[in-house]
Design a protein around this motif. Structure first.
Motif, short mmCIF file in Angstrom:
data_model
loop_
_atom_site.label_atom_id
_atom_site.label_comp_id
_atom_site.label_asym_id
_atom_site.label_seq_id
_atom_site.Cartn_x
_atom_site.Cartn_y
_atom_site.Cartn_z
N ALA A 1 0.77 -1.28 0.01
CA ALA A 1 0.00 -0.08 -0.05
C ALA A 1 0.96 1.33 0.11
O ALA A 1 1.98 1.17 0.34
CB ALA A 1 -1.00 0.01 1.35
N ASP A 2 0.12 2.37 -0.31
CA ASP A 2 0.98 3.58 -0.12
C ASP A 2 0.09 4.57 0.50
O ASP A 2 -1.05 4.85 -0.30
CB ASP A 2 1.21 4.10 -1.85
N PRO A 3 0.28 4.91 1.55
CA PRO A 3 1.22 4.80 2.35
C PRO A 3 1.36 3.51 2.96
O PRO A 3 0.23 3.02 3.08
CB PRO A 3 1.47 5.82 3.32
N GLU A 4 2.68 2.65 3.09
CA GLU A 4 2.72 1.62 3.91
C GLU A 4 2.71 1.54 5.18
O GLU A 4 3.46 1.97 5.77
CB GLU A 4 4.07 0.95 3.10
N ARG A 5 1.53 0.91 5.85
CA ARG A 5 1.42 0.82 7.22
C ARG A 5 2.33 -0.41 8.08
O ARG A 5 2.60 -0.03 8.94
CB ARG A 5 -0.02 0.58 7.49
N CYS A 6 2.39 -1.44 7.17
CA CYS A 6 3.16 -2.36 7.52
C CYS A 6 4.20 -2.93 6.57
O CYS A 6 3.99 -3.74 5.55
CB CYS A 6 2.12 -3.71 7.69
N PRO A 7 5.28 -2.13 6.40
CA PRO A 7 6.28 -2.66 5.29
C PRO A 7 6.77 -3.94 5.47
O PRO A 7 7.20 -4.43 6.53
CB PRO A 7 7.28 -1.26 5.23
N ALA A 8 6.99 -4.79 4.33
CA ALA A 8 7.61 -5.75 4.38
C ALA A 8 9.31 -5.55 3.58
O ALA A 8 9.38 -4.68 2.65
CB ALA A 8 7.04 -6.85 3.47
#
Length: 77
Positions: free
Chosen positions: A46-53
């Protein structure tokens, strides 16, 4: 586990792309990532990324644009 039963039930009845958009980093622990891979579940980037991997998760990338810098209000060209 509860998630494995859920993923198995969804995968049994649906043979197309399944993507989830985690809203909490607890979804990115090793056990959860293993189940996502086992049941071919893609993590939404997602953008913005809440839980970046650290890497793309899943066979098919799935990108969802919410709006940076202001969520749901920014326009994309």
């Amino acid at each position: 586990s509860r998630m494995e039963r859920f993923y198995a039930a969804v995968r049994e009845s649906f043979d197309r792309l399944i993507a989830i958009e985690p809203r909490n980093e607890s979804w990115l622990v090793d056990d959860s990532l293993f189940l996502m891979e086992k049941y071919e579940i893609t993590k939404v980037k997602a953008d913005p990324e809440r839980c970046p991997a650290d890497e793309e998760l899943g066979k098919v990338p799935y990108h969802r644009l919410h709006g940076t810098p202001e969520i749901y209000r920014s326009s994309y060209s």
